[in-house]
Motif scaffolding. Structure first.
Motif, PDB file in Angstrom:
ATOM      1  N   UNK A   3       0.826  -1.207   0.000  1.00  0.00           N
ATOM      2  CA  UNK A   3       0.000   0.000   0.000  1.00  0.00           C
ATOM      3  C   UNK A   3       0.863   1.262   0.000  1.00  0.00           C
ATOM      4  N   UNK A   4       0.267   2.358  -0.416  1.00  0.00           N
ATOM      5  CA  UNK A   4       1.000   3.611  -0.550  1.00  0.00           C
ATOM      6  C   UNK A   4       1.564   4.107   0.774  1.00  0.00           C
ATOM      7  N   UNK A   5       0.792   3.998   1.834  1.00  0.00           N
ATOM      8  CA  UNK A   5       1.210   4.541   3.130  1.00  0.00           C
ATOM      9  C   UNK A   5       2.495   3.920   3.660  1.00  0.00           C
ATOM     10  N   UNK A   6       2.752   2.659   3.353  1.00  0.00           N
ATOM     11  CA  UNK A   6       3.951   2.008   3.884  1.00  0.00           C
ATOM     12  C   UNK A   6       5.125   1.978   2.897  1.00  0.00           C
ATOM     13  N   UNK A   7       4.940   2.536   1.709  1.00  0.00           N
ATOM     14  CA  UNK A   7       6.007   2.558   0.703  1.00  0.00           C
ATOM     15  C   UNK A   7       6.943   3.746   0.887  1.00  0.00           C
TER      16      UNK A   7
END
Length: 99
Positions: free
Chosen positions: A61-65
């Motif tokens: 997911x974007x938040x953890x990238x």
């Protein structure tokens, strides 16, 4: 695993698209591919080939990238069946394996 010289179609070494394409050809629907943080769209075309063979594709997911490029390319193309935070990937793999 073998790293080959790039050409106009291969911008990355090693190239996830080539790796996924090989896995699609050899293992087909027995593959679980997880596209993690990275720049560009490497992995999208290979993930599409895997999906056509019945493989399972997940994206971080974007938040953890750190860089959402590769997972975003797969997610936007509608190839990923799940979008997961990095800290849940290992647990989700265990669930997928029935453990």
């Amino acid at each position: 695993l073998r790293i080959i010289e790039g050409n106009d179609k291969v911008n990355y070494k090693p190239c996830v698209d080539i790796t996924f394409a090989s896995a699609a050809k050899i293992y087909g629907d027995k593959v679980l591919a997880i596209v993690l943080t990275g720049m560009g769209a490497d992995g999208r075309d290979g993930a599409r080939l895997l999906k056509e063979q019945g493989a399972t594709i997940w994206a971080q997911d974007e938040a953890s990238c750190v860089v959402y490029g590769m997972p975003q390319a797969v997610a936007k193309a509608g190839i990923a069946s799940e979008s997961l935070p990095l800290d849940r990937v290992a647990q989700r793999i265990l669930v997928e394996l029935g453990r």
